[in-house]
Design a protein around this motif. Structure first.
Motif, PDB file in Angstrom:
ATOM      1  N   GLU A 177       0.843  -1.197   0.000  1.00 15.57           N
ATOM      2  CA  GLU A 177       0.000   0.000   0.000  1.00 15.57           C
ATOM      3  C   GLU A 177       0.875   1.243   0.000  1.00 15.57           C
ATOM      4  O   GLU A 177       2.029   1.198   0.413  1.00 15.57           O
ATOM      5  CB  GLU A 177      -0.942   0.026   1.192  1.00 15.57           C
ATOM      6  CG  GLU A 177      -0.250   0.112   2.527  1.00 15.57           C
ATOM      7  CD  GLU A 177      -1.226   0.110   3.690  1.00 15.57           C
ATOM      8  OE1 GLU A 177      -1.000   0.890   4.626  1.00 15.57           O
ATOM      9  OE2 GLU A 177      -2.200  -0.658   3.659  1.00 15.57           O
TER      10      GLU A 177
ATOM     11  N   LEU B  68      -5.257   6.516  -0.651  1.00 14.11           N
ATOM     12  CA  LEU B  68      -4.597   5.272  -0.264  1.00 14.11           C
ATOM     13  C   LEU B  68      -4.802   4.238  -1.364  1.00 14.11           C
ATOM     14  O   LEU B  68      -5.935   3.919  -1.733  1.00 14.11           O
ATOM     15  CB  LEU B  68      -5.176   4.749   1.057  1.00 14.11           C
ATOM     16  CG  LEU B  68      -4.630   3.422   1.552  1.00 14.11           C
ATOM     17  CD1 LEU B  68      -3.154   3.554   1.948  1.00 14.11           C
ATOM     18  CD2 LEU B  68      -5.441   2.908   2.724  1.00 14.11           C
TER      19      LEU B  68
ATOM     20  N   THR C  25      -3.996   0.295  -2.486  1.00 11.71           N
ATOM     21  CA  THR C  25      -3.600  -1.011  -1.963  1.00 11.71           C
ATOM     22  C   THR C  25      -3.492  -1.993  -3.120  1.00 11.71           C
ATOM     23  O   THR C  25      -4.151  -1.837  -4.152  1.00 11.71           O
ATOM     24  CB  THR C  25      -4.627  -1.545  -0.938  1.00 11.71           C
ATOM     25  OG1 THR C  25      -5.907  -1.629  -1.563  1.00 11.71           O
ATOM     26  CG2 THR C  25      -4.714  -0.625   0.274  1.00 11.71           C
TER      27      THR C  25
ATOM     28  N   ASP D 143      -9.432   3.432   2.029  1.00 15.29           N
ATOM     29  CA  ASP D 143      -9.275   4.827   1.624  1.00 15.29           C
ATOM     30  C   ASP D 143     -10.532   5.615   1.965  1.00 15.29           C
ATOM     31  O   ASP D 143     -10.457   6.724   2.509  1.00 15.29           O
ATOM     32  CB  ASP D 143      -8.980   4.924   0.130  1.00 15.29           C
ATOM     33  CG  ASP D 143      -8.732   6.354  -0.324  1.00 15.29           C
ATOM     34  OD1 ASP D 143      -7.964   7.069   0.352  1.00 15.29           O
ATOM     35  OD2 ASP D 143      -9.297   6.754  -1.352  1.00 15.29           O
TER      36      ASP D 143
END
Length: 86
Positions: free
Chosen positions: A43, A50, A52, A60
């Motif tokens: 991540e 965010l 991943t 997120d």
């Protein structure tokens, strides 16, 4: 990528370079530059979002909702304080 960078007289800093494989489930892809392995991330945050490797957005969204709740709570505290006139 490394060859393209070399043609331009530049060098890749492997210590600052990271890689991420976007795929559902566990997967691994070894990337070598000049014989050094590039670290594979699960991540990372880019421009406040965010990302991943499982391509899910749940964490997120949760992070953004929590940040909004914090700001809202701080504003409510100011608005409800005796020091602010209506």
């Amino acid at each position: 990528m490394n060859d393209s960078v070399k043609e331009r007289g530049m060098k890749v800093n492997v210590g600052k370079t990271k890689a991420m494989l976007f795929e559902r489930g566990e997967s691994k892809c070894d990337i070598l530059i000049e014989g050094e392995k590039v670290e594979q991330m699960k991540e990372f945050v880019y421009l406040g979002s965010l990302f991943t490797n499982d391509v899910k957005r749940d964490r997120d969204i949760e992070k953004r909702v929590n940040a909004g709740d914090k700001v809202n709570g701080a504003l409510l505290a100011v608005m409800n304080s005796n020091g602010v006139s209506r």
